[in-house]
Design a protein around this motif. Structure first.
Motif, PDB file in Angstrom:
ATOM      1  N   GLN A 146      26.182 -21.913 -16.966  1.00 35.62           N
ATOM      2  CA  GLN A 146      25.612 -20.745 -16.255  1.00 35.62           C
ATOM      3  C   GLN A 146      24.758 -21.333 -14.919  1.00 35.62           C
ATOM      4  O   GLN A 146      25.125 -21.053 -13.748  1.00 35.62           O
ATOM      5  N   THR A 147      24.361 -22.721 -15.231  1.00 28.51           N
ATOM      6  CA  THR A 147      23.621 -23.429 -13.772  1.00 28.51           C
ATOM      7  C   THR A 147      24.864 -23.753 -12.690  1.00 28.51           C
ATOM      8  O   THR A 147      24.498 -23.745 -11.462  1.00 28.51           O
ATOM      9  N   TRP A 148      25.924 -24.007 -13.244  1.00 30.40           N
ATOM     10  CA  TRP A 148      26.933 -24.544 -12.328  1.00 30.40           C
ATOM     11  C   TRP A 148      27.778 -23.458 -11.629  1.00 30.40           C
ATOM     12  O   TRP A 148      27.784 -23.470 -10.427  1.00 30.40           O
TER      13      TRP A 148
ATOM     14  N   HIS B  81      28.280 -34.225 -21.749  1.00 24.81           N
ATOM     15  CA  HIS B  81      27.624 -33.263 -22.602  1.00 24.81           C
ATOM     16  C   HIS B  81      28.453 -33.415 -23.940  1.00 24.81           C
ATOM     17  O   HIS B  81      28.259 -32.631 -24.959  1.00 24.81           O
TER      18      HIS B  81
ATOM     19  N   GLN C 131      25.951 -20.530 -10.954  1.00 27.45           N
ATOM     20  CA  GLN C 131      24.767 -20.126  -9.701  1.00 27.45           C
ATOM     21  C   GLN C 131      25.035 -21.294  -8.526  1.00 27.45           C
ATOM     22  O   GLN C 131      24.813 -20.782  -7.335  1.00 27.45           O
ATOM     23  N   GLY C 132      25.153 -22.599  -8.869  1.00 26.44           N
ATOM     24  CA  GLY C 132      25.285 -23.519  -7.659  1.00 26.44           C
ATOM     25  C   GLY C 132      26.459 -23.198  -7.095  1.00 26.44           C
ATOM     26  O   GLY C 132      26.289 -23.151  -5.714  1.00 26.44           O
ATOM     27  N   GLN C 133      27.782 -22.812  -7.590  1.00 24.91           N
ATOM     28  CA  GLN C 133      29.016 -22.365  -6.894  1.00 24.91           C
ATOM     29  C   GLN C 133      28.672 -20.988  -5.992  1.00 24.91           C
ATOM     30  O   GLN C 133      28.989 -21.142  -4.929  1.00 24.91           O
TER      31      GLN C 133
ATOM     32  N   GLU D  89      25.816 -20.322  -4.621  1.00 27.39           N
ATOM     33  CA  GLU D  89      24.997 -20.675  -3.524  1.00 27.39           C
ATOM     34  C   GLU D  89      25.928 -21.500  -2.438  1.00 27.39           C
ATOM     35  O   GLU D  89      25.642 -21.243  -1.253  1.00 27.39           O
TER      36      GLU D  89
ATOM     37  N   HIS E 172      27.374 -24.752 -24.512  1.00 25.19           N
ATOM     38  CA  HIS E 172      27.048 -25.344 -23.362  1.00 25.19           C
ATOM     39  C   HIS E 172      26.819 -24.484 -22.395  1.00 25.19           C
ATOM     40  O   HIS E 172      26.938 -24.405 -21.189  1.00 25.19           O
ATOM     41  N   ASP E 173      26.490 -23.021 -22.800  1.00 26.51           N
ATOM     42  CA  ASP E 173      26.201 -21.925 -21.919  1.00 26.51           C
ATOM     43  C   ASP E 173      25.120 -22.125 -20.792  1.00 26.51           C
ATOM     44  O   ASP E 173      25.707 -21.819 -19.708  1.00 26.51           O
ATOM     45  N   GLY E 174      23.984 -22.985 -21.176  1.00 26.83           N
ATOM     46  CA  GLY E 174      23.139 -23.211 -19.984  1.00 26.83           C
ATOM     47  C   GLY E 174      23.721 -23.909 -18.799  1.00 26.83           C
ATOM     48  O   GLY E 174      23.275 -23.822 -17.760  1.00 26.83           O
ATOM     49  N   VAL E 175      24.474 -25.008 -19.270  1.00 30.29           N
ATOM     50  CA  VAL E 175      24.999 -25.714 -18.240  1.00 30.29           C
ATOM     51  C   VAL E 175      26.055 -24.932 -17.371  1.00 30.29           C
ATOM     52  O   VAL E 175      26.217 -25.356 -16.021  1.00 30.29           O
TER      53      VAL E 175
END
Length: 109
Positions: free
Chosen positions: A38-40, A68, A42-44, A46, A33-36
């Protein structure tokens, strides 16, 4: 020492032979679940830049389980995120100690 004798033998043998720990080469439970994740992360980052508090890792874990199909533990997610997140800023802390009863806090409505 509070550990099994086999653990001590394993660590001493590894140290004398200068070999790498075999457990380190195994994939982490969250790597699928690396993609999910990494997106999380990055959101943090921001959210921090906008002056907001980041969400707790528990929210990420709940999302992974619910949406997931993640079946691992919360601790595995927390370790995975900690290894990929930049370290938090060190904030100064000032502690002021006074005698009991010398100060009071009052909430005004």
């Amino acid at each position: 020492m509070g550990v099994a004798e086999s653990t001590l033998r394993y660590r001493l043998k590894r140290r004398t032979e200068a070999t790498e720990d075999g457990r380190r080469c195994q994939p982490e439970a969250c790597s699928a679940h690396d993609g999910v994740i990494q997106t999380w992360i990055q959101g943090q980052q921001e959210r921090l830049q906008e002056g907001q508090r980041p969400e707790p890792v528990r929210a990420l874990y709940d999302t992974l389980v619910r949406e997931h199909g993640y079946r691992g533990t919360y601790k595995a997610v927390a370790r995975y995120v900690r290894r990929r997140r930049p370290p938090p800023k060190v904030r100064p802390l000032r502690r002021v100690e006074v005698r009991p009863g010398s100060q009071a806090q009052v909430e005004l409505d």
